[in-house]
Motif scaffolding. Structure first.
Motif, PDB file in Angstrom:
ATOM      1  N   GLU A  35       0.869  -1.171   0.000  1.00  0.00           N
ATOM      2  CA  GLU A  35       0.000   0.000   0.000  1.00  0.00           C
ATOM      3  C   GLU A  35       0.903   1.216   0.000  1.00  0.00           C
ATOM      4  O   GLU A  35       2.099   1.117   0.303  1.00  0.00           O
ATOM      5  N   GLY A  36       0.347   2.370  -0.341  1.00  0.00           N
ATOM      6  CA  GLY A  36       1.240   3.508  -0.404  1.00  0.00           C
ATOM      7  C   GLY A  36       0.542   4.843  -0.511  1.00  0.00           C
ATOM      8  O   GLY A  36      -0.684   4.924  -0.698  1.00  0.00           O
ATOM      9  N   LEU A  37       1.350   5.877  -0.372  1.00  0.00           N
ATOM     10  CA  LEU A  37       0.894   7.258  -0.484  1.00  0.00           C
ATOM     11  C   LEU A  37       1.755   7.944  -1.520  1.00  0.00           C
ATOM     12  O   LEU A  37       2.979   8.017  -1.381  1.00  0.00           O
ATOM     13  N   TYR A  38       1.117   8.439  -2.588  1.00  0.00           N
ATOM     14  CA  TYR A  38       1.825   9.158  -3.650  1.00  0.00           C
ATOM     15  C   TYR A  38       1.913  10.637  -3.289  1.00  0.00           C
ATOM     16  O   TYR A  38       0.912  11.261  -2.932  1.00  0.00           O
ATOM     17  N   LEU A  39       3.116  11.185  -3.447  1.00  0.00           N
ATOM     18  CA  LEU A  39       3.396  12.577  -3.105  1.00  0.00           C
ATOM     19  C   LEU A  39       4.309  13.183  -4.165  1.00  0.00           C
ATOM     20  O   LEU A  39       4.802  12.495  -5.051  1.00  0.00           O
ATOM     21  N   GLY A  40       4.519  14.486  -4.061  1.00  0.00           N
ATOM     22  CA  GLY A  40       5.422  15.160  -4.979  1.00  0.00           C
ATOM     23  C   GLY A  40       5.639  16.583  -4.533  1.00  0.00           C
ATOM     24  O   GLY A  40       5.224  16.992  -3.444  1.00  0.00           O
ATOM     25  N   THR A  41       6.308  17.358  -5.384  1.00  0.00           N
ATOM     26  CA  THR A  41       6.536  18.766  -5.078  1.00  0.00           C
ATOM     27  C   THR A  41       5.210  19.451  -4.768  1.00  0.00           C
ATOM     28  O   THR A  41       4.244  19.334  -5.529  1.00  0.00           O
ATOM     29  N   GLU A  42       5.152  20.142  -3.653  1.00  0.00           N
ATOM     30  CA  GLU A  42       3.924  20.810  -3.220  1.00  0.00           C
ATOM     31  C   GLU A  42       3.768  22.131  -3.963  1.00  0.00           C
ATOM     32  O   GLU A  42       4.585  23.055  -3.804  1.00  0.00           O
ATOM     33  N   LEU A  43       2.723  22.227  -4.781  1.00  0.00           N
ATOM     34  CA  LEU A  43       2.446  23.443  -5.538  1.00  0.00           C
ATOM     35  C   LEU A  43       1.051  23.948  -5.206  1.00  0.00           C
ATOM     36  O   LEU A  43       0.092  23.168  -5.216  1.00  0.00           O
ATOM     37  N   PRO A  44       0.896  25.242  -4.942  1.00  0.00           N
ATOM     38  CA  PRO A  44      -0.427  25.789  -4.616  1.00  0.00           C
ATOM     39  C   PRO A  44      -1.325  25.839  -5.853  1.00  0.00           C
ATOM     40  O   PRO A  44      -0.845  25.797  -6.992  1.00  0.00           O
ATOM     41  N   ASP A  45      -2.612  25.974  -5.615  1.00  0.00           N
ATOM     42  CA  ASP A  45      -3.580  25.986  -6.718  1.00  0.00           C
ATOM     43  C   ASP A  45      -3.332  27.123  -7.694  1.00  0.00           C
ATOM     44  O   ASP A  45      -3.650  27.016  -8.878  1.00  0.00           O
ATOM     45  N   GLU A  46      -2.756  28.236  -7.203  1.00  0.00           N
ATOM     46  CA  GLU A  46      -2.548  29.396  -8.070  1.00  0.00           C
ATOM     47  C   GLU A  46      -1.246  29.310  -8.875  1.00  0.00           C
ATOM     48  O   GLU A  46      -0.969  30.193  -9.708  1.00  0.00           O
ATOM     49  N   HIS A  47      -0.440  28.270  -8.665  1.00  0.00           N
ATOM     50  CA  HIS A  47       0.784  28.112  -9.449  1.00  0.00           C
ATOM     51  C   HIS A  47       0.426  27.982 -10.930  1.00  0.00           C
ATOM     52  O   HIS A  47      -0.554  27.333 -11.293  1.00  0.00           O
ATOM     53  N   ALA A  48       1.243  28.568 -11.792  1.00  0.00           N
ATOM     54  CA  ALA A  48       0.930  28.594 -13.224  1.00  0.00           C
ATOM     55  C   ALA A  48       0.764  27.198 -13.809  1.00  0.00           C
ATOM     56  O   ALA A  48      -0.132  26.965 -14.640  1.00  0.00           O
ATOM     57  N   LEU A  49       1.599  26.250 -13.397  1.00  0.00           N
ATOM     58  CA  LEU A  49       1.494  24.898 -13.938  1.00  0.00           C
ATOM     59  C   LEU A  49       0.218  24.207 -13.477  1.00  0.00           C
ATOM     60  O   LEU A  49      -0.383  23.420 -14.227  1.00  0.00           O
ATOM     61  N   VAL A  50      -0.200  24.489 -12.257  1.00  0.00           N
ATOM     62  CA  VAL A  50      -1.440  23.898 -11.744  1.00  0.00           C
ATOM     63  C   VAL A  50      -2.642  24.526 -12.438  1.00  0.00           C
ATOM     64  O   VAL A  50      -3.570  23.825 -12.862  1.00  0.00           O
ATOM     65  N   ARG A  51      -2.623  25.830 -12.592  1.00  0.00           N
ATOM     66  CA  ARG A  51      -3.722  26.506 -13.274  1.00  0.00           C
ATOM     67  C   ARG A  51      -3.848  26.049 -14.716  1.00  0.00           C
ATOM     68  O   ARG A  51      -4.947  26.006 -15.280  1.00  0.00           O
ATOM     69  N   ALA A  52      -2.724  25.660 -15.322  1.00  0.00           N
ATOM     70  CA  ALA A  52      -2.743  25.169 -16.701  1.00  0.00           C
ATOM     71  C   ALA A  52      -3.167  23.707 -16.794  1.00  0.00           C
ATOM     72  O   ALA A  52      -3.309  23.179 -17.898  1.00  0.00           O
ATOM     73  N   GLY A  53      -3.377  23.066 -15.643  1.00  0.00           N
ATOM     74  CA  GLY A  53      -3.789  21.664 -15.646  1.00  0.00           C
ATOM     75  C   GLY A  53      -2.685  20.694 -16.006  1.00  0.00           C
ATOM     76  O   GLY A  53      -2.960  19.590 -16.495  1.00  0.00           O
ATOM     77  N   THR A  54      -1.435  21.066 -15.735  1.00  0.00           N
ATOM     78  CA  THR A  54      -0.314  20.194 -16.063  1.00  0.00           C
ATOM     79  C   THR A  54      -0.377  18.916 -15.233  1.00  0.00           C
ATOM     80  O   THR A  54      -0.406  18.980 -13.998  1.00  0.00           O
ATOM     81  N   PRO A  55      -0.406  17.754 -15.864  1.00  0.00           N
ATOM     82  CA  PRO A  55      -0.460  16.506 -15.088  1.00  0.00           C
ATOM     83  C   PRO A  55       0.718  16.375 -14.141  1.00  0.00           C
ATOM     84  O   PRO A  55       1.826  16.859 -14.411  1.00  0.00           O
ATOM     85  N   LEU A  56       0.488  15.736 -13.008  1.00  0.00           N
ATOM     86  CA  LEU A  56       1.510  15.413 -12.008  1.00  0.00           C
ATOM     87  C   LEU A  56       2.042  16.632 -11.277  1.00  0.00           C
ATOM     88  O   LEU A  56       3.101  16.574 -10.653  1.00  0.00           O
ATOM     89  N   HIS A  57       1.307  17.728 -11.322  1.00  0.00           N
ATOM     90  CA  HIS A  57       1.689  18.947 -10.605  1.00  0.00           C
ATOM     91  C   HIS A  57       0.508  19.419  -9.772  1.00  0.00           C
ATOM     92  O   HIS A  57      -0.624  19.461 -10.269  1.00  0.00           O
ATOM     93  N   GLY A  58       0.774  19.777  -8.513  1.00  0.00           N
ATOM     94  CA  GLY A  58      -0.296  20.300  -7.681  1.00  0.00           C
ATOM     95  C   GLY A  58      -0.061  20.062  -6.211  1.00  0.00           C
ATOM     96  O   GLY A  58       1.074  19.870  -5.761  1.00  0.00           O
ATOM     97  N   ARG A  59      -1.147  20.083  -5.474  1.00  0.00           N
ATOM     98  CA  ARG A  59      -1.087  19.870  -4.024  1.00  0.00           C
ATOM     99  C   ARG A  59      -1.021  18.386  -3.696  1.00  0.00           C
ATOM    100  O   ARG A  59      -1.534  17.537  -4.426  1.00  0.00           O
TER     101      ARG A  59
END
Length: 332
Positions: free
Chosen positions: A98-122
């Motif tokens: 079992e596991g927990l997937y994590l990554g670089t923490e990016l806020p919702d207002e980050h440009a890559l998150v707003r652009a819907g870039t896969p694998l980027h976000g909170r």
């Protein structure tokens, strides 16, 4: 072929002192021979590691219904969250972890998150005291180590120190996992044969913290060998993109994890130090005169990494979409 993986003290590389050339030479030899090596002298605080382990154990000790509050289906395009036992596939077969997937923490207002870039976000951080801080601090520390190790790999190839940073890792794609391999029998009909089945990693460099239980196995020309825990170390291995960049000189070696029968749950923490999502991964100029090999026949997935031409993100999405096919449409 040696039947043990080399242990390399990287203190000079971390400190950026004159001894780093010798460290780089040893890393290069390991990448040519094994694609795997241990690193010590890395400078990561033992107290930080202990806090990550203890908070992770508190999370995995929760009942499954509680853990599913942070399930991956809620992670959206960021591809974050919890998956239960048997919920991840390798080569189409469920893994017994079992596991927990994590990554670089990016806020919702980050440009890559707003652009819907896969694998980027909170991240979806479970409500476990101290876990969020431990994860973020650990990721920051090991990412810094990843930059130093990639400098060592550059030197091992007689390249400028900043070769990888200038091309694909100034802003690396960092993915991080908390894995728990329970010490319990696989239920009949579950289909799992391994903790993790045979696979190679996708990017440049994996930096793995494993506890003292063991179970990691590495494929060599002489057969499978164990990579047992070494106190105070990380296990490092190169991924498909470094294999491609070096024209097969440095191989992305297949590995797997045995079913845990130790009587104690096993924790494992791989951090994947990968090219930027938008990087077009190219072969290193002038590294070798020969044409890159088609090594698809012996590979676990029958894929030729040297035939890939595109952004790293495209390669990664094709791979991870097979790991969680039920979530593919949420990310792509």
């Amino acid at each position: 072929m040696s039947q043990t993986l080399p242990i390399i003290d990287v203190a000079a590389l971390v400190a950026q002192t004159s001894g780093r050339a010798d460290v780089a030479r040893r890393i290069g030899a390991a990448c040519r021979a094994h694609g795997f090596f241990y690193v010590t002298g890395h400078g990561i605080d033992a107290a930080l590691i202990a806090e990550l382990e203890s908070t992770s154990r508190r999370f995995f000790a929760l009942d499954e219904a509680n853990k599913l509050q942070w399930r991956m289906a809620l992670g959206g395009r960021a591809w974050r969250g919890y998956f239960p036992l048997g919920g991840e596939l390798t080569s189409g077969r469920p893994d017994w972890k079992e596991g927990l997937y994590l990554g670089t923490e990016l806020p919702d207002e980050h440009a890559l998150v707003r652009a819907g870039t896969p694998l980027h976000g909170r991240n979806l951080f479970p409500d476990v005291p101290g876990l969020r801080t431990a994860v973020l601090d650990y990721m920051a520390a090991v990412t810094a180590l990843g930059h130093r190790l990639m400098e060592g790999i550059a030197l091992s190839l007689d390249l400028p120190l900043d070769y990888f940073e200038a091309r694909c890792t100034a802003d690396p794609l960092i993915l991080f996992r908390l894995f728990d391999y329970p010490s319990q029998p696989v239920p009949e009909g579950a289909g799992a044969q391994w903790g993790v089945g045979e696979h190679s990693d996708y990017g440049l460099l994996t930096i793995l913290l494993q506890d003292d239980v063991g179970g990691l196995q590495v494929k060599t020309p002489g057969g499978w060998i164990d990579a047992p825990p070494v106190p105070g170390s990380f296990v490092c291995n190169i991924g498909d993109m470094l294999d491609r960049m070096t024209g097969g000189l440095y191989k992305s070696t297949p590995h797997r994890v045995a079913i845990n029968r130790s009587g104690r749950d096993r924790l494992s923490f791989p951090l994947f130090f990968d090219p930027n999502f938008f990087s077009r991964v190219q072969r290193i100029e002038g590294l070798a005169d020969r044409a890159p090999p088609d090594d698809s026949a012996p590979r676990w997935d029958r894929a030729n990494v040297h035939a890939f031409n595109g952004r790293y993100g495209d390669y990664l999405l094709d791979k991870v979409g097979k790991v969680f096919p039920q979530l593919r449409d949420r990310v792509l």
